[in-house]
Structure formats: C-alpha cells, structure tokens
Design an enzyme around this catalytic site. Structure first.
Site, PDB file in Angstrom:
ATOM      1  N   SER A  25     -67.651  60.295  29.059  1.00  0.00           N
ATOM      2  CA  SER A  25     -68.166  59.435  30.129  1.00  0.00           C
ATOM      3  C   SER A  25     -68.442  58.018  29.635  1.00  0.00           C
ATOM      4  O   SER A  25     -68.950  57.196  30.386  1.00  0.00           O
ATOM      5  CB  SER A  25     -69.450  60.046  30.697  1.00  0.00           C
ATOM      6  N   HIS A 158     -73.082  49.391  75.405  1.00  0.00           N
ATOM      7  CA  HIS A 158     -71.776  50.052  75.602  1.00  0.00           C
ATOM      8  C   HIS A 158     -70.612  49.069  75.436  1.00  0.00           C
ATOM      9  O   HIS A 158     -69.553  49.270  76.028  1.00  0.00           O
ATOM     10  CB  HIS A 158     -71.676  50.709  76.981  1.00  0.00           C
ATOM     11  N   SER A 279     -50.893  36.110  57.729  1.00  0.00           N
ATOM     12  CA  SER A 279     -49.968  37.242  57.766  1.00  0.00           C
ATOM     13  C   SER A 279     -48.728  36.842  56.999  1.00  0.00           C
ATOM     14  O   SER A 279     -48.364  35.662  56.959  1.00  0.00           O
ATOM     15  CB  SER A 279     -49.624  37.541  59.221  1.00  0.00           C
ATOM     16  N   LYS A 285     -51.146  33.701  62.392  1.00  0.00           N
ATOM     17  CA  LYS A 285     -52.269  34.622  62.211  1.00  0.00           C
ATOM     18  C   LYS A 285     -53.363  34.078  61.292  1.00  0.00           C
ATOM     19  O   LYS A 285     -53.111  33.387  60.317  1.00  0.00           O
ATOM     20  CB  LYS A 285     -51.784  35.960  61.629  1.00  0.00           C
ATOM     21  N   GLU A 292     -63.417  42.842  57.393  1.00  0.00           N
ATOM     22  CA  GLU A 292     -62.791  44.179  57.481  1.00  0.00           C
ATOM     23  C   GLU A 292     -63.060  44.978  56.212  1.00  0.00           C
ATOM     24  O   GLU A 292     -63.320  46.190  56.254  1.00  0.00           O
ATOM     25  CB  GLU A 292     -61.278  44.040  57.698  1.00  0.00           C
ATOM     26  N   TYR A 319     -80.249  71.293  34.075  1.00  0.00           N
ATOM     27  CA  TYR A 319     -79.137  70.355  33.914  1.00  0.00           C
ATOM     28  C   TYR A 319     -77.797  71.073  33.905  1.00  0.00           C
ATOM     29  O   TYR A 319     -77.639  72.114  33.267  1.00  0.00           O
ATOM     30  CB  TYR A 319     -79.302  69.568  32.597  1.00  0.00           C
ATOM     31  N   LYS A 327     -73.278  58.728  37.724  1.00  0.00           N
ATOM     32  CA  LYS A 327     -73.327  57.310  37.340  1.00  0.00           C
ATOM     33  C   LYS A 327     -72.238  56.473  37.992  1.00  0.00           C
ATOM     34  O   LYS A 327     -72.476  55.373  38.472  1.00  0.00           O
ATOM     35  CB  LYS A 327     -73.242  57.188  35.819  1.00  0.00           C
TER      36      LYS A 327
HETATM   37  N1  ARG Z   1     -73.387  62.229  29.337  1.00  0.00           N
HETATM   38  C1  ARG Z   1     -74.294  63.211  29.850  1.00  0.00           C
HETATM   39  C2  ARG Z   1     -74.653  62.849  31.296  1.00  0.00           C
HETATM   40  O1  ARG Z   1     -74.413  61.766  31.672  1.00  0.00           O
HETATM   41  C3  ARG Z   1     -75.547  63.228  29.047  1.00  0.00           C
HETATM   42  C4  ARG Z   1     -76.308  64.507  29.110  1.00  0.00           C
HETATM   43  C5  ARG Z   1     -75.573  65.563  28.385  1.00  0.00           C
HETATM   44  N2  ARG Z   1     -76.298  66.767  28.304  1.00  0.00           N
HETATM   45  C6  ARG Z   1     -75.738  67.955  27.994  1.00  0.00           C
HETATM   46  N3  ARG Z   1     -76.520  68.958  27.989  1.00  0.00           N
HETATM   47  N4  ARG Z   1     -74.495  68.040  27.710  1.00  0.00           N
HETATM   48  O2  ARG Z   1     -75.138  63.662  32.065  1.00  0.00           O
END
Ligand code: ARG
Length: 461
Positions: A25, A158, A279, A285, A292, A319, A327
């Site tokens: 990530s 309306h 356009s 146009k 939009e 978790y 994110k």
């Molecule tokens: N990159 C993970 C997240 O954004 C961090 C937490 C990871 N925790 C785990 N138990 N693998 O959620």
C-alpha cells in the site's frame, strides 16, 4: 532486496509478485509519512518516560525519526514495495539510520493501532484546508449576493417557474448548505479526536505504557477506551467521507443549475471563456465542462462512501486487511473535493448573470398568482381555498387570452371580483412580489440584507 521485518522466520518463501501487488500500500499510504513519524516520536518518548526503553535509546529513535522526516521532505527517500507500507518503510529507514535500537520502537504497539492513529492525525491535519475552501466559497456567494439583492429571477419548484425570487436569495441558500457542511466537518473532527495509539494489536499490552501521555503529545482530546474498537473502528472514515460527499452533492446541485442556466433556453448566465470548452466539430459550441465534471466528481465521492460502508459492514472484529483500502478512498474524496471547490469558486466568481433575461422570463410567467390569492385573503376576507380557486380562474383566463398575469388590466381583474382594486393590480409585478416576502427567511431585499449581515458574522469572521 530489503527484508520486510513483518515477515517472520516461519515464512519459508517470500511473497509472490501477485501478493505484493495486492498487498503493498506504500504508493498510497506514503502520504501519511508525517503523521506516522509524529506517532512514532510520541510513542518513543512515552517508552522512554515509562522506562520501557532507556533515555539514550529514546533520544536515538527520536533524532533518527526526525532526520527521516527531513529526508522524505527533501525527496531523498525511495520507498520500497517489498516493505509493504509506510510503517515498515519507516522502520526499515530507521534501522539504516540508528541501527539495532530501531527494533525497539515497535515495543508495545502494532501496525493496527499505528495506522489508525496516522489516519486520524491526517484527517485532523488536513481538514482545515477543506474548511478554508468552504469559507472562501461562502464568501464568493455572499459577495455576489450583496450585489444582487434586487436582481429578480424565477424561483422554481419541480423545475417549473414558481415565484419571483432574487439571485441573492438563491445563492444564499447555498451559503446555508455550506454552513451546515462546515459544522458537520467540525462534528466529525470532534468524534474522531480519541487517540487509539497503545491499543496495540487488539488486546492492549502488558507493558506499562502511558496512553494519556501520547494523547497529549499528539494533540488528541482523550484516549480511546476499548482496544478492539480502537483498531477496528473506521466510523470516522465513513463520517469524513460522508461529510465530503455531502459537500460534493451540494456543489453538484449548483453545478447542475449552472449547466441549466448557461443553456441557450435559459440564458441566465454567461460562463467565463477560461472555464468553458469548445467542441471538436461544432464551431459555435461553448460547453460548461467544469460544472459537468464537478457533477461527476460528486458521484465518485458517493462511490467512495458506499465503498467504505461496504468494506465495514461484513467485517468481524477486529482488524482485517480490508481496512487498508480506506486510505485511497479518503485521499480520492479529499483531492476531488478540494479541486471541485476551487473550480466552483472560480466559475461563480467569473460568471456574468444575464439580469434582463432573468427578469424577462419571470415577467412572462404567472408567477405572482400566489400573491393575488394572498391579496384576496388579506383584503377581501376570502378563505385561502376560495382565493386559490378564484386566482385559478384568473390564470385560466390569462392562458386563454395568451396574456401573462402581470399584463391584466384592472377591468379584467374585476371580472373575477368587482372589489379588486388597483393595489391588487400593483401586486402582480415581480418587483412588488419580492418586496412583500418579508417574513423571516423570505426573499425581500430588506430581509436578504439582514441575512447577509448574519451570514457574514456567522461564517466569515
Ligand atoms: N498497511 C496496513 C493498513 O493500512 C497497516 C496495518 C497492517 N496490519 C496488519 N495486521 N497487517 O491497514
């Protein structure tokens, strides 16, 4: 190749390329680096204060973390996907900076409480930018309103012409919406202001940590009270994305109006050239693409909201990795909303309203019919229903004669009740209709002036 400290010795193989692809990530969560380092510094200081690590180790960790922050800010750092996320990347950078002592930093915490702390801090640090843009937008709306207290235009229900209103009255409706959005944002910030750091993985920790200390260090109001809830809670993400989506919806409604108003049949607004596109085939146009796209971005934000709601709805405590995908949703909504706010602000401040056209449209409608009905109640003692019926007959007469209400002579009005006098006739002009809507919240210029002063005091100080 960098070794990922979160892969323990019981793994005989490195992650497959595909797992890397779906699991890493860092490309998204690198945006949390400042918050991650702030959280780690607070944690290291707390470990030192509680004598869980020595003062010397604490000092090394803190100065190492500070120097990593400055390296990242100077663009000197290349993050690694093998290290998955921002947390493992920073831990590995710290190892490079201060050596083995870096491995003490993760005592009494988990990535689970770390990431949720980072995310809350990020929202706290960045929502002022949204509030700032919302305020600027309110200011623009108020400024245009100030100059258009007497600018008459059709008000719709309306999407049919309903009653005369002023442009100021119309735009001030958006000032109210944005005002509520700003207070919702505040509420969201209040709700999330609990520090999850120290929840560790889900059960708390056997180390003698001081959660009040990190709470103070990081500027949270209080610590969270349940470790499981702390690491699995993403209500604040839902709330934040909801607030942004609702701003998006408000902007989209105005965008839709701008699109309609700039259409040739309405012809109420001239869009600035710099905010219109042409356009590729039709030379005449001029398209309202900015508005939009604001309308489309609102859909994307709503999509993000339904995504995060769905991610959470089937998730057992505590978790799960599903939560990592929150994110990109937050960042996407945040970036889109800031852009939309700036585009709408520029569009409105640079557009010109076609006042004669707006007046022409209202004058050729029967939009003062309600005023005539009210007059019959107030002056000839009709019940409202009788007045409504009689006025309906007047409107039918106008339709038959292809006349607008405003054009009727007194004689014609008296066909419907001989007691109707000139004061009723006068009432049928749009200008008069505006002036008499003086109830609290009404469109009368006098009232609008008060509303503007109120809005300035409430929102722009
Ligand atoms: N990159 C993970 C997240 O954004 C961090 C937490 C990871 N925790 C785990 N138990 N693998 O959620």
């Amino acid at each position: 190749m960098k070794k990922n400290p979160s892969r323990n010795v019981h793994f005989s193989k490195r992650p497959s390329n595909l797992l890397d692809q779906i699991n890493a990530s860092i490309d998204v969560d690198k945006r949390l680096f400042k918050e991650d380092i702030a959280g780690s510094i607070a944690h290291a200081k707390m470990l030192g204060k509680q004598k869980i690590i020595s003062k010397k180790d604490k000092d090394k960790l803190v100065s190492g973390l500070k120097s990593i922050k400055s390296d990242i800010e100077k663009n000197k750092v290349k993050f690694s996907r093998e290290l998955e996320d921002i947390h493992m990347n920073i831990e590995s950078l710290l190892l490079g900076k201060v050596g083995k002592v870096a491995e003490k930093l993760h005592t009494a915490r988990s990535r689970n409480d770390q990431v949720v702390t980072d995310l809350k801090l990020w929202i706290k640090n960045n929502s002022n930018e949204i509030d700032k843009e919302l305020k600027i937008f309110q200011k623009t709306l108020i400024n245009i309103s100030k100059n258009n207290i007497n600018t008459i235009m059709p008000g719709y229900t309306h999407l049919q012409i309903a009653q005369p209103i002023t442009l100021a009255h119309h735009l001030l409706a958006y000032v109210e919406m944005i005002g509520r959005d700003r207070s919702r944002l505040k509420g969201c910030l209040y709700n999330l202001d609990e520090n999850p750091l120290g929840a560790a993985a889900l059960a708390g920790t056997s180390f003698p940590i001081d959660r009040s200390y990190t709470t103070k260090e990081l500027g949270f109001r209080e610590p969270t009270r349940n470790a499981m809830d702390s690491v699995s809670d993403r209500d604040f993400v839902i709330e934040f994305i909801f607030v942004l989506s609702l701003v998006g919806v408000h902007l989209s409604r105005l965008a839709e109006e701008i699109i309609l108003w700039s259409n040739q049949n309405f012809n109420f607004i001239f869009l600035p050239d710099e905010l219109s596109t042409g356009s590729s085939i039709m030379p005449q146009k001029k398209n309202p693409d900015g508005a939009e796209l604001v309308r489309a971005k609102a859909s994307l934000m709503i999509g993000n909201l339904t995504s995060i709601l769905n991610i959470l709805k089937g998730l057992p405590l505590s978790y799960s990795k599903d939560l990592q995908d929150d994110k990109s949703l937050i960042f996407n909504s945040y970036d889109n909303l800031l852009l939309c706010l700036k585009v709408m602000n520029e569009t409105l401040s640079k557009s010109k309203f076609n006042k004669p056209r707006m007046r022409e449209v209202i004058e050729n409608s029967d939009s003062t019919a309600t005023d005539l009905a009210n007059w019959l109640v107030q002056n000839l003692n009709y019940t409202f229903r009788d007045a409504y019926k009689t006025t309906g007959n007047v409107v039918a007469y106008c339709n038959k004669k292809k006349l607008s209400l405003e054009k009727l002579t007194l004689k014609e009005l008296q066909i419907f009740d001989k007691n109707i006098d000139n004061s009723a006739k006068k009432l049928l002009s749009a200008t008069n209709s505006i002036v008499i809507k003086s109830s609290f919240g009404g469109t009368s210029p006098k009232n609008t002036k008060k509303m503007i002063n109120f809005a300035i005091k409430k929102y722009l100080k």
